[in-house]
Scaffold this active site. Structure first.
Site, PDB file in Angstrom:
ATOM      1  N   ALA A 124       1.970  -5.154  -0.650  1.00 43.25           N
ATOM      2  CA  ALA A 124       2.644  -4.611  -1.839  1.00 43.25           C
ATOM      3  C   ALA A 124       1.869  -4.853  -3.130  1.00 43.25           C
ATOM      4  CB  ALA A 124       4.035  -5.223  -1.964  1.00 43.25           C
ATOM      5  N   ARG A 128      -7.677  -8.362  -9.257  1.00 45.08           N
ATOM      6  CA  ARG A 128      -9.108  -8.642  -9.396  1.00 45.08           C
ATOM      7  C   ARG A 128     -10.004  -7.464  -8.978  1.00 45.08           C
ATOM      8  NH1 ARG A 128      -9.202 -14.207  -6.282  1.00 45.08           N
ATOM      9  NH2 ARG A 128      -7.263 -13.325  -5.484  1.00 45.08           N
ATOM     10  N   GLY A 177       5.639 -12.763  -5.226  1.00 44.35           N
ATOM     11  CA  GLY A 177       5.016 -13.744  -4.349  1.00 44.35           C
ATOM     12  C   GLY A 177       5.152 -13.379  -2.879  1.00 44.35           C
ATOM     13  N   ASP A 203      -5.079  -6.978   3.181  1.00 40.23           N
ATOM     14  CA  ASP A 203      -6.430  -7.031   2.618  1.00 40.23           C
ATOM     15  C   ASP A 203      -7.386  -7.897   3.429  1.00 40.23           C
ATOM     16  OD1 ASP A 203      -5.261  -9.444   2.069  1.00 40.23           O
ATOM     17  OD2 ASP A 203      -5.845  -9.526  -0.040  1.00 40.23           O
ATOM     18  N   TYR A 225     -26.388  33.120   1.179  1.00 45.01           N
ATOM     19  CA  TYR A 225     -24.997  32.671   1.295  1.00 45.01           C
ATOM     20  C   TYR A 225     -24.278  33.459   2.382  1.00 45.01           C
ATOM     21  CZ  TYR A 225     -20.071  31.938   0.538  1.00 45.01           C
ATOM     22  OH  TYR A 225     -18.752  31.652   0.752  1.00 45.01           O
ATOM     23  N   ASN A 281     -31.576  38.515  12.530  1.00 47.09           N
ATOM     24  CA  ASN A 281     -32.352  37.862  11.473  1.00 47.09           C
ATOM     25  C   ASN A 281     -31.782  38.224  10.098  1.00 47.09           C
ATOM     26  OD1 ASN A 281     -34.932  36.250  10.979  1.00 47.09           O
ATOM     27  ND2 ASN A 281     -35.054  37.922   9.505  1.00 47.09           N
TER      28      ASN A 281
HETATM   29  C1  UD1 Z   1      -2.262 -16.465  -0.083  1.00 48.11           C
HETATM   30  C2  UD1 Z   1      -1.713 -17.814   0.335  1.00 48.11           C
HETATM   31  C3  UD1 Z   1      -2.859 -18.824   0.388  1.00 48.11           C
HETATM   32  C4  UD1 Z   1      -3.929 -18.348   1.322  1.00 48.11           C
HETATM   33  C5  UD1 Z   1      -4.403 -16.965   0.915  1.00 48.11           C
HETATM   34  C6  UD1 Z   1      -5.332 -16.402   1.947  1.00 48.11           C
HETATM   35  C7  UD1 Z   1       0.538 -17.871  -0.612  1.00 48.11           C
HETATM   36  C8  UD1 Z   1       1.393 -18.452  -1.658  1.00 48.11           C
HETATM   37  N1  UD1 Z   1      -0.737 -18.260  -0.627  1.00 48.11           N
HETATM   38  O1  UD1 Z   1      -2.720 -16.595  -1.408  1.00 48.11           O
HETATM   39  O2  UD1 Z   1      -2.375 -20.075   0.837  1.00 48.11           O
HETATM   40  O3  UD1 Z   1      -5.032 -19.252   1.308  1.00 48.11           O
HETATM   41  O4  UD1 Z   1      -3.295 -16.057   0.821  1.00 48.11           O
HETATM   42  O5  UD1 Z   1      -5.878 -15.178   1.519  1.00 48.11           O
HETATM   43  O6  UD1 Z   1       0.988 -17.142   0.245  1.00 48.11           O
HETATM   44  N2  UD1 Z   1       1.648  -9.671  -1.520  1.00 48.11           N
HETATM   45  C9  UD1 Z   1       2.777  -8.885  -1.532  1.00 48.11           C
HETATM   46  N3  UD1 Z   1       3.751  -9.161  -2.431  1.00 48.11           N
HETATM   47  C10 UD1 Z   1       3.665 -10.179  -3.303  1.00 48.11           C
HETATM   48  C11 UD1 Z   1       2.490 -10.980  -3.293  1.00 48.11           C
HETATM   49  C12 UD1 Z   1       1.501 -10.701  -2.374  1.00 48.11           C
HETATM   50  O7  UD1 Z   1       2.901  -7.938  -0.738  1.00 48.11           O
HETATM   51  O8  UD1 Z   1       4.602 -10.364  -4.081  1.00 48.11           O
HETATM   52  C13 UD1 Z   1       0.579  -9.350  -0.543  1.00 48.11           C
HETATM   53  C14 UD1 Z   1      -0.697  -8.933  -1.205  1.00 48.11           C
HETATM   54  O9  UD1 Z   1      -0.721  -7.521  -1.411  1.00 48.11           O
HETATM   55  C15 UD1 Z   1      -1.738  -9.388  -0.214  1.00 48.11           C
HETATM   56  C16 UD1 Z   1      -1.102 -10.596   0.447  1.00 48.11           C
HETATM   57  O10 UD1 Z   1       0.293 -10.507   0.184  1.00 48.11           O
HETATM   58  O11 UD1 Z   1      -1.981  -8.407   0.765  1.00 48.11           O
HETATM   59  C17 UD1 Z   1      -1.651 -11.923  -0.074  1.00 48.11           C
HETATM   60  O12 UD1 Z   1      -1.362 -12.013  -1.450  1.00 48.11           O
HETATM   61  P1  UD1 Z   1      -2.340 -12.712  -2.470  1.00 48.11           P
HETATM   62  O13 UD1 Z   1      -1.769 -12.592  -3.832  1.00 48.11           O
HETATM   63  O14 UD1 Z   1      -3.717 -12.226  -2.262  1.00 48.11           O
HETATM   64  O15 UD1 Z   1      -2.209 -14.230  -2.012  1.00 48.11           O
HETATM   65  P2  UD1 Z   1      -3.174 -15.390  -2.393  1.00 48.11           P
HETATM   66  O16 UD1 Z   1      -2.875 -15.827  -3.763  1.00 48.11           O
HETATM   67  O17 UD1 Z   1      -4.563 -15.005  -2.077  1.00 48.11           O
HETATM   68 CA    CA Z   2      -5.753 -13.025  -1.408  1.00 49.29          CA
END
Ligand code: UD1
Ligand code: CA
Length: 461
Positions: free
Chosen positions: A17, A22, A88, A113, A378, A389
């Protein structure tokens, strides 16, 4: 009654989601492409190999496009939960509660990802989870540089305690090199029970999924860390620089496989851009700067010269594609020659031994066996017979400003240089058009026409 962990069915939940700040992009991160396919497509394809009951994807940013990308890859197997606001990873999972919480299953949790994760690794995690009877199994890995990741904190006896995020970690905890990959296997109901107790009391004010591990442990259930050895496989894409590194890796692997297993020659493997889904036959030679995209298939003994791009097309054996030709959605039979600087598109079809030379564009047209169009031409919406030809500078005038019309040229025809074929029009077998003719009416077989507009000059038989 609960099923035994050994037999519980498997569901997969993919978190996808987030926007991925970044990436500095308007596009959701999971829609960025690797090896010609969105990141999310890689993840769900791998998940499919595990034969789960469903693949649930949590979508938010550009939900519709992400859903499309998932459906294109796994169709029916997918369903979706909407997370409107990204609060989160814990909240992401929460958004799937109504769809999953009552299910007596195992839940494999993936991130959209992390595109390089292999089914084999996930199977090992699931097997470990089933064998140990854990309620939560975390896929961990040791990194040279763990900055940014959640760290796995253990007690003096080395037993798992909790996961702490980079931003919440102490100096001491940040030294830990064992990290959480963000891939887990859970007993589904236990996960959703624990999730109720997660609070956003941390540096980022987010609901951390990672907090459930400690919560589950505190209820007396088992939490396991399954340690994997290949950091690359479990790492996520966070920036475009990382995406480019992944792209490089995927491409190098595809080319290596083609060389070692496929018997394909690359003059310079570091300067060829080959889709991992492309197939190339033995003894084909690929020159530097060649791009092969999508599900293209190239036969044996072909020569593809510098700067050519071949996209979603099929080439037979012993085809020569000369420099800087572009071939898109087209089909070329064996022993044909194309280019240099040719453009074939929209279902252009060359039958055996047909030749298309420099600065020739072929759109939605068929050139039958042995037919040649060597220079500056063309051909659009045309069907051209065998051994015909097409002289230099010929144009099928297929567009009257409103509609497209067809040109038909039969076998053994000689179209003189600079002929304009005003479609719809047909040129009969064995006929000839004089240089500079503007052909506005059908030409019968065995006839010479010339002039503006072209008139019959003589019968050839
Ligand atoms: C998360 C983990 C971290 C781990 C890391 C590995 C948590 C709190 N931390 O951190 O321990 O080392 O992944 O890559 O879980 N996403 C949602 N909805 C949200 C937030 C995130 O769908 O509200 C999805 C993102 O799109 C992504 C995945 O969850 O695909 C991970 O989210 P991301 O924000 O990259 O987590 P990290 O901070 O990297
Ligand atoms: Ca991540």
């Amino acid at each position: 009654m609960n099923d035994a962990p050994q037999t519980k069915p498997l569901n997969v939940l993919v978190m996808a989601a987030g926007l991925g700040t970044r990436m500095k992009s308007k596009r959701a991160k999971v829609l960025h492409e690797l090896g010609g396919r969105p990141l999310i497509a890689h993840v769900v394809r791998t998940a499919q190999l595990l034969d789960p009951k469903t693949i649930l994807v949590v979508v938010g940013h550009q939900a519709e496009q992400v859903e499309q990308a998932v459906l294109a890859e796994v169709g029916e197997l997918a369903s979706f939960a909407i997370q409107a606001k990204q609060r989160g990873t814990g909240d992401a999972v929460e958004s799937a509660r109504t769809l999953l919480a009552d299910s007596d299953s195992l839940l494999l949790l993936l991130s959209g990802d992390v595109p390089l994760i292999r089914a084999e690794t996930l199977r090992k995690l699931i097997d470990h989870h089933r064998a140990t009877g854990a309620a939560c199994s975390i896929l961990g890995v040791r990194l040279e540089n763990p900055t940014g990741y959640g760290r796995i904190i253990r007690d003096e006896q080395g037993r798992f305690q909790r996961i702490v995020e980079q931003k919440d970690a102490t100096e001491e905890e940040r030294k830990v090199r064992e990290i959480n990959s963000g891939i887990y296997c859970f007993e589904t109901r236990t996960l959703f029970d624990a999730l109720r107790r997660v609070e956003p009391k941390n540096e980022q004010g987010e609901y951390y999924l990672t907090d459930v591990a400690e919560i589950i442990l505190s209820t007396g259930r088992k939490v396991e860390v399954f340690t994997h050895t290949d950091p690359r496989e479990v790492s996520g894409v966070n920036t475009r620089a990382e995406l480019a590194e992944f792209e490089n890796l995927v491409r190098r692997n595809a080319i290596r496989r083609l060389m070692i297993e496929g018997g394909v020659t690359f003059i310079d493997p570091s300067h060829a851009y080959i889709s991992p889904e492309a197939e190339i036959g033995r003894d084909t030679i690929i020159y530097p700067g060649v791009t092969v995209e999508g599900k293209s298939v190239i036969g044996e003994g072909c020569v593809i010269l510098s700067g050519a791009r071949i996209t979603n097309s099929r080439l037979g054996d012993d085809v020569v594609v000369k420099d800087h030709s572009v071939i898109v959605d087209s089909e070329i039979a064996s022993n044909c020659s194309v280019g240099p600087f040719a453009h074939l598109r929209m279902n252009a079809t060359l039958e055996e031994k047909a030749t298309v030379g420099n600065f020739v564009e072929v759109k939605k047209s068929r050139l039958k066996r042995g037919t040649k169009a060597m220079h500056l031409t063309y051909l659009g919406d045309a069907t051209i017979g065998e051994r015909t030809n097409i002289g230099a500078g010929t144009v099928t005038c297929n567009y009257d400003g409103v509609r497209k019309h067809e040109t038909i040229i039969e076998d053994d025809v000689k179209i003189g240089s600079d002929t304009m074929l005003v479609a719809p029009v047909r040129v009969g077998a064995r006929s000839t058009t004089g240089a500079g003719s503007v052909v506005t009416k059908d030409v019968p077989p065995d006839t010479l026409v010339a002039g503006v507009p072209a008139e019959v000059k003589k019968k050839l038989k």
